[in-house]
Scaffold this motif. Structure first.
Motif, PDB file in Angstrom:
ATOM      1  N   ALA A   8      31.016  33.781  44.381  1.00  0.00           N
ATOM      2  CA  ALA A   8      31.100  35.010  45.180  1.00  0.00           C
ATOM      3  C   ALA A   8      32.311  35.836  44.778  1.00  0.00           C
ATOM      4  CB  ALA A   8      31.149  34.664  46.666  1.00  0.00           C
ATOM      5  N   MET A   9      33.460  35.190  44.582  1.00  0.00           N
ATOM      6  CA  MET A   9      34.676  35.912  44.183  1.00  0.00           C
ATOM      7  C   MET A   9      34.489  36.559  42.813  1.00  0.00           C
ATOM      8  SD  MET A   9      37.399  33.029  45.499  1.00  0.00           S
ATOM      9  CE  MET A   9      38.938  33.900  45.142  1.00  0.00           C
ATOM     10  N   GLN A  10      33.977  35.782  41.867  1.00  0.00           N
ATOM     11  CA  GLN A  10      33.776  36.307  40.518  1.00  0.00           C
ATOM     12  C   GLN A  10      32.730  37.429  40.504  1.00  0.00           C
ATOM     13  OE1 GLN A  10      35.091  35.732  37.493  1.00  0.00           O
ATOM     14  NE2 GLN A  10      36.494  34.059  37.948  1.00  0.00           N
ATOM     15  N   ALA A  11      31.699  37.315  41.345  1.00  0.00           N
ATOM     16  CA  ALA A  11      30.663  38.353  41.404  1.00  0.00           C
ATOM     17  C   ALA A  11      31.239  39.658  41.926  1.00  0.00           C
ATOM     18  CB  ALA A  11      29.507  37.883  42.278  1.00  0.00           C
ATOM     19  N   CYS A  12      32.109  39.570  42.926  1.00  0.00           N
ATOM     20  CA  CYS A  12      32.769  40.779  43.430  1.00  0.00           C
ATOM     21  C   CYS A  12      33.600  41.420  42.327  1.00  0.00           C
ATOM     22  CB  CYS A  12      33.658  40.445  44.627  1.00  0.00           C
ATOM     23  SG  CYS A  12      32.749  40.046  46.135  1.00  0.00           S
ATOM     24  N   ALA A  13      34.381  40.602  41.624  1.00  0.00           N
ATOM     25  CA  ALA A  13      35.204  41.128  40.532  1.00  0.00           C
ATOM     26  C   ALA A  13      34.331  41.755  39.451  1.00  0.00           C
ATOM     27  CB  ALA A  13      36.063  40.006  39.942  1.00  0.00           C
ATOM     28  N   ARG A  14      33.155  41.193  39.247  1.00  0.00           N
ATOM     29  CA  ARG A  14      32.278  41.688  38.173  1.00  0.00           C
ATOM     30  C   ARG A  14      31.776  43.104  38.454  1.00  0.00           C
ATOM     31  NH1 ARG A  14      30.748  38.906  34.060  1.00  0.00           N
ATOM     32  NH2 ARG A  14      29.142  39.726  32.693  1.00  0.00           N
ATOM     33  N   ILE A  15      31.531  43.411  39.723  1.00  0.00           N
ATOM     34  CA  ILE A  15      30.980  44.732  40.049  1.00  0.00           C
ATOM     35  C   ILE A  15      32.042  45.680  40.602  1.00  0.00           C
ATOM     36  CG2 ILE A  15      28.668  43.797  40.395  1.00  0.00           C
ATOM     37  CD1 ILE A  15      29.103  43.979  43.416  1.00  0.00           C
TER      38      ILE A  15
END
Length: 656
Positions: free
Chosen positions: A153-160
Motif C-alpha cells: 500500500a505504501m509503495q503503491a501510493c508512492a508510485r502514483i
C-alpha cells in the motif's frame, strides 16, 4: 538554564575486528574522518554527489540546496523522480527473482516474495487506487497490521504520487479519526482484522468507530484487506471495498508518476498523548536519500545480507528502514507480524536461526524484556549468521548493551546504537561499524554530513562532560519539511527564536565525552532538577538496570518542597514482583546501589515495583503516564494504545 550534569561513567570500548574493518563500506577511522572532512569542506557537493550516486532520476537536478526561505529548506528542487521506481523497477533487470520480503506470520507461516512479484502486486494495487479516483497529491491513510500488504500500500501510493499517512494499528478510533481529519484523506486502507500474539485485532471495527465519531467526510472509499477468515464488522455499501475485489482484473504494470523532488512523500503523525498530533511532512528525494545512505553506512549493507528490522511500518523506523531504505538497495528482509514473546520468549532467536538473519535491528525495550523472560534462551539457537546488531527508539543502557553484544552477538557483532527521530527521517548519530569503536550506551559519532552539536540555552557549545541541548547546525536532505497545515508550529518547535532560528532543535538532552562521543540523556522535558542539579533520567535508569536484580526501570520526577523535584523510579525485577517488607528491603538496597554507582544526588526517593511498565504496542514506555502516577494525578491521557493497561492500577497500588 544551567548545563545538565552527566553522572554516568562508562569506559569500555569495542573496536571493530580487523576482518570486519577490512570488508566494511567505511573501513577504519581514516576513511570515516575523510568523509567528514569532505562534508565540512564541500557540504553541497558532498550531498549532491550522494544524491546522484544513490537515486535514479527521471530528470537530474541542477541545484542541491535552496535555503532562501529557511527553515523551509528545499533540496534538489528541480529534479524529478519516483520512489517506487527506485525501490522496485530498477532492481528488475538483474534481481527480478531475488527475494525481497520473507514474511513470517503470527502463527509462524512463512511467505517469500521476489522483487518481480512485489512489483506486480504494487502495480496492481496502484491501479486499483487510481480506479477509486486517487491522484497525485491526494492523501491516503493506511491503518494496517504488519503484513506484506502494508508495504504494498505504501509503495503503491508512492508510485502514483499520492501522499500516504500510516497510522499504527494499535491506535484508537479517536486517534485514527484525528489523523484522517487533519490529513483530509481521500481513502483509508485497513484490514478486517490483524493477528498479534495469538489474538485478533479488530481494525475494521475500529475504523468504523472512527467514522462514527464524525469528521471523516473527506473519505470516499475504505479498502479492506481480508487478513483472517472472519468477515468485516459491518459493511458500508458504496464506500467499503475488499482489497482482493479492487485488484481483480487490474493491469500488472503501472507507469510511475514522476514527481518533483520536493513533493511530499508522506505525512507521519507523532503520537503525543496531549494536544493536536503533529503531521510530520517528508519530501520525496531528501527522505529517500537519507534512508538509502544511512542504511548502507550504518548496517554496512552487502547484497547477500538478510536484514530484519522488528519495527512496525506505523512508525518512522518502519518507513525508513523497512519500506524504503532496504528496498531501495534491493535487500532481502524479514517482515514479522507477531510479538517477540509469542508463542514463547525464544521467537526472535528461533527466527534469526531459521531465516539466517545477518543484520538485526530492534528496540532496547525488546532486549530488556527478553533478558527478563529468558536470558539463557539465545544460547539454544544458532545465531552465527548475525554480523551486525542495531538498536533504535531510545537510549540503551550499558548492561543491556553488553548482554546483547555478548549473548546475542557472541562478542563478534558490532552494535549500531542509532539516534534519530521521526522529524530527521533517517539516522543522524550512529557508529559506522567498520570504523567507529563502540561504547555501551553511546550512539557514538554523527554520520558524515550531519553537523550535530550540544549547546546551552544561548546556542554556545558546552564543554565535554556537561549536558545541554542536542542540535543540528546545518540543514540536511531528510529533515522534516513542515508540520502538515501548520508552518508556524513547525518553525517555533524546531527552529526556535532562542537559537535565532539557525539550529534544528532535537528536543533531546545529551553530553559528549572526552572522545567526542554523544550520550543521549533523555528528552529535555525529562530532565530532573534535584537540589539545583539538573540530571538526565536515562543515566539513573541505566544505574538501576545495572543491578543484577533489575530487568527494566523508568525514572520520572515529582514536586518536592525542599529539593524541587524528587526522583521516582518504576522498576521491573527479573524475578517476581515483591510486596510488603520484601518490597521495602529491595527498594532500600536499590537506593543504596544507585548512590554507590553514580552518587547520592541521583538516589531515588521512591521506588515502585510492577510486573511491567506501561508500554505502547510498539514497546515505547509511556513516561507521561508514569509522571501522572508519581504525582498522584488522575490519568486523563488516551491509554487505548497501551499493550498492558492493567499495569497502571498495579503501579498505583504500589504507592500505597
Amino acid at each position: 538554564m544551567s548545563t545538565i550534569e552527566s553522572i554516568l561513567k562508562e569506559t569500555r570500548s569495542f573496536p571493530p575486528s580487523d576482518d570486519f574493518r577490512r570488508k566494511a563500506q567505511i573501513s577504519g577511522m581514516e576513511a570515516y574522518n575523510a568523509l567528514c572532512e569532505q562534508a565540512d569542506d564541500h557540504y553541497l557537493s558532498f550531498w549532491g554527489d550522494l544524491a546522484r550516486e544513490l537515486i535514479a532520476w527521471k530528470k537530474p537536478f541542477s541545484r542541491v540546496l535552496d535555503d532562501s526561505n529557511a527553515p523551509f529548506f528545499k533540496w534538489f528542487d528541480d529534479g524529478v523522480l519516483n520512489v517506487s521506481y527506485n525501490c522496485l523497477d530498477r532492481h528488475l533487470p538483474l534481481n527480478a527473482n531475488k527475494i525481497a520480503l520473507i514474511f513470517e506470520a503470527d502463527d509462524g507461516e512463512v511467505t517469500r516474495v521476489t522483487y518481480s512479484e512485489l512489483h506486480r502486486r504494487v502495480c496492481q494495487f496502484a491501479n486499483g487506487l487510481k480506479s477509486l479516483g486517487v491522484a497525485k497529491g491526494d492523501r491516503v491513510v493506511i491503518y494496517m497490521p504488519m503484513v506484506i500488504e502494508a508495504i504494498v500500500a505504501m509503495q503503491a501510493c508512492a508510485r502514483i504520487g499520492a501522499i500516504h499517512s500510516v497510522v499504527f494499528g494499535g491506535f484508537s478510533a479517536g486517534a485514527l479519526r484525528d489523523r484522517v481529519q487533519d490529513a483530509g484523506a481521500k481513502v483509508v486502507i485497513t484490514a478486517n482484522e490483524g493477528l498479534r500474539g495469538g489474538k485478533t485485532v479488530a481494525l475494521k471495527a475500529t475504523t468504523d468507530e472512527a467514522f462514527e465519531l464524525g469528521g471523516c467526510e473527506s473519505v470516499s472509499s475504505v479498502v479492506v484487506y481480508q487478513r483472517t477468515n472472519n468477515g468485516a464488522s459491518k459493511w458500508t455499501e458504496g464506500r467499503d471495498v475488499w482489497w482482493h475485489k479492487l485488484i481483480e482484473g487490474q493491469a500488472e504494470e503501472c507507469e510511475p508518476e514522476w514527481v518533483n523532488a520536493e513533493d511530499p512523500l508522506f505525512i507521519l503523525y507523532t503520537s503525543g498523548s496531549t494536544g493536536k498530533p503533529k503531521g510530520i511532512q517528508h519530501s520525496t528525494a531528501g527522505f529517500l536519500l537519507g534512508a538509502l545512505n544511512s542504511f548502507r553506512w550504518i548496517f554496512d549493507y552487502k547484497p547477500n545480507d538478510v536484514y530484519w528490522c522488528t519495527a512496525d511500518v506505523g512508525w518512522i523506523t518502519g518507513h525508513s528502514y523497512i519500506t524504503y531504505g532496504p528496498l531501495g538497495h534491493g535487500a532481502t528482509q524479514v517482515i514479522f507480524e507477531g510479538v517477540p514473546t509469542y508463542p514463547d520468549a525464544s521467537r526472535f532467536w528461533r527466527m534469526i536461526e531459521k531465516h539466517k538473519v545477518s543484520i538485526f535491528y530492534t528496540a532496547p525495550t525488546a532486549i530488556r524484556s527478553l533478558i527478563k523472560l529468558g536470558a539463557d534462551l539465545p544460547a539454544k539457537y544458532d545465531l552465527s549468521s548475525l554480523r551486525v546488531l542495531g538498536t533504535v527508539g531510545e537510549p540503551i543502557n550499558p548492561e543491556a548493551w553488553m548482554w546483547y553484544y555478548e549473548v546475542v552477538g557472541g562478542g563478534r557483532c558490532p552494535i549500531v546504537d542509532t539516534w534519530w527521530q521521526t522529524e530527521t527521517g533517517s539516522a543522524m548519530i550512529a557508529p559506522t561499524p567498520g570504523a567507529v569503536p563502540t561504547k555501551p550506551g553511546s550512539c557514538t559519532l554523527p554520520l558524515p554530513g550531519i553537523m550535530a552539536d550540544i549547546v546551552d540555552e544561548s546556542g554556545a557549545p558546552v564543554e565535554p562532560g556537561k549536558g545541554g541541548f542536542l542540535v543540528i547546525k546545518k540543514p540536511f536532505p531528510s529533515l522534516v519539511r513542515t508540520i502538515w497545515g501548520d508552518p508556524d508550529r513547525f518553525r517555533k518547535t524546531y527552529f526556535p527564536d532562542e537559537f535565532e532560528g539557525k539550529y534544528y532543535l532535537a528536543g533531546d538532552s545529551a553530553h559528549r565525552d572526552e572522545s567526542g562521543y554523544f550520550w543521549i540523556m533523555g528528552r529535555i522535558d525529562d530532565v530532573l532538577n534535584v537540589s539545583g542539579h539538573r540530571l538526565g533520567t536515562m543515566e539513573i535508569e541505566s544505574a538501576l538496570v545495572a543491578n543484577p536484580l533489575v530487568a527494566e526501570a523508568a525514572v520520572v520526577g515529582k514536586p518536592h518542597d525542599i529539593k524541587g523535584e524528587a526522583v521516582v523510579a518504576f522498576v521491573v525485577l527479573k524475578g517476581s514482583r515483591p510486596s510488603g517488607d520484601e518490597a521495602r528491603k529491595v527498594a532500600d538496597n536499590l537506593k543504596q546501589w544507585v548512590a554507590h554507582e553514580i552518587g547520592k544526588i541521583a538516589q531515588p526517593d521512591e521506588i515502585r515495583f510492577g510486573e511491567n511498565l506501561p508500554k505502547t504496542r510498539s514497546g515505547k514506555i509511556m513516561r507521561r503516564l508514569l509522571r501522572s502516577l508519581a504525582r498522584g494525578e488522575e490519568i486523563v491521557q488516551d491509554v487505548s494504545t497501551l499493550e498492558n493497561p492493567q499495569i497502571l492500577a498495579q503501579l498505583q497500588e504500589a504507592a500505597n
